[in-house]
Design a protein around this motif. Sequence first.
Motif, PDB file in Angstrom:
ATOM      1  N   GLN A   1     -41.554  55.589  65.179  1.00 47.50           N
ATOM      2  CA  GLN A   1     -42.349  54.469  64.688  1.00 47.50           C
ATOM      3  C   GLN A   1     -43.302  54.061  65.813  1.00 47.50           C
ATOM      4  O   GLN A   1     -42.875  53.556  66.844  1.00 47.50           O
TER       5      GLN A   1
ATOM      6  N   GLU B   1     -46.574  52.058  67.671  1.00 44.74           N
ATOM      7  CA  GLU B   1     -47.067  50.691  67.723  1.00 44.74           C
ATOM      8  C   GLU B   1     -48.536  50.620  67.324  1.00 44.74           C
ATOM      9  O   GLU B   1     -49.356  51.393  67.822  1.00 44.74           O
TER      10      GLU B   1
ATOM     11  N   GLU C   1     -47.558  45.901  64.972  1.00 48.39           N
ATOM     12  CA  GLU C   1     -47.002  46.401  63.722  1.00 48.39           C
ATOM     13  C   GLU C   1     -46.584  47.844  63.969  1.00 48.39           C
ATOM     14  O   GLU C   1     -46.978  48.458  64.958  1.00 48.39           O
ATOM     15  N   HIS C   2     -45.783  48.385  63.068  1.00 46.50           N
ATOM     16  CA  HIS C   2     -45.280  49.749  63.260  1.00 46.50           C
ATOM     17  C   HIS C   2     -45.556  50.616  62.029  1.00 46.50           C
ATOM     18  O   HIS C   2     -45.554  50.125  60.906  1.00 46.50           O
ATOM     19  N   GLU C   3     -45.791  51.881  62.285  1.00 49.60           N
ATOM     20  CA  GLU C   3     -45.913  52.858  61.205  1.00 49.60           C
ATOM     21  C   GLU C   3     -45.463  54.216  61.725  1.00 49.60           C
ATOM     22  O   GLU C   3     -45.376  54.436  62.950  1.00 49.60           O
TER      23      GLU C   3
ATOM     24  N   ALA D   1     -36.511  50.780  63.515  1.00 49.07           N
ATOM     25  CA  ALA D   1     -36.958  52.175  63.519  1.00 49.07           C
ATOM     26  C   ALA D   1     -36.417  52.934  62.316  1.00 49.07           C
ATOM     27  O   ALA D   1     -36.915  54.010  61.975  1.00 49.07           O
TER      28      ALA D   1
ATOM     29  N   ASP E   1     -49.626  56.295  69.735  1.00 53.84           N
ATOM     30  CA  ASP E   1     -49.690  55.122  70.609  1.00 53.84           C
ATOM     31  C   ASP E   1     -49.799  55.513  72.083  1.00 53.84           C
ATOM     32  O   ASP E   1     -50.829  55.329  72.704  1.00 53.84           O
TER      33      ASP E   1
END
Length: 264
Positions: free
Chosen positions: A9, A11, A32-34, A69, A124
């Motif tokens: 995941q 940032e 946020e996370h993706e 996660a 990231d």
Amino acid sequence: MKILVPVKQVEILDEDFEIRDDGRAVDGDYIEHELNEWDDYSWEAALQLMEKNEGAVEAVPMTVGPDDAEEGLRKCLAKGGERGIRVWDDALEGSDPIAVARVIAAVAKREDAKLVLAGTQSTDHGHAQTGIATAALLGWPHVAVVSELNYTPGADKATVRRELEGGVEEEIEISLPAVLTIQLGINEPRYASLRGIKQAKTKTIEELSPEDLGIPADQIGEAGSASRVRRMYVPEKGKAELISGTPAEQAKRIIEIVNELKGA
């Protein structure tokens, strides 16, 4: 045969953000996370091998991270696969790519995986080290930036292509077990169906700790890392000036700017 797919995941920063008080990371309130983009492609590659060889291949996503996660694993399982693995303990906080690779290598051994398909890098931090470090720790051969993968379960070798400079590609035959880092464009990642999303909520995610994997405390976290973040900051931004006028006026202004910079 098992294929282990490490996912992350990543940032995603808000447009406006603040650095944490200790100066070593962005304040979590502004993050946020993706799922990492490269990991979408590595998971799709694993799913395609599993579907092509139904019953002979199991693809298992894994991640190293706290409770949130798990969302990344659920996103993978919504597309396919029956179970995932999440490894975490507060002692893992501050782990660099090498320390994370130790965890992945330990899971690969525990699962008796024959292939580890990792994303080439993350969107990231972009270290592009974790997959290669995993191969080194396992003592397995590896190929980076893989753009095509051909493998028949039961075979002791796989054929891959990877990108080189200038648009050149290289075809390599690699012995298994092996670690491959997957490049964008190797396939077209599928979308999860509504049914798949619902089913993913009930699929098993095994939670493990470094202790479960036999990893000593001094091999994880900052103690087990070869690097650490000393400071994170937003660099000062310069400014540009549009110089107008006649060629002579422009030349005069350039000389003035040079003198200003020289302190003359």
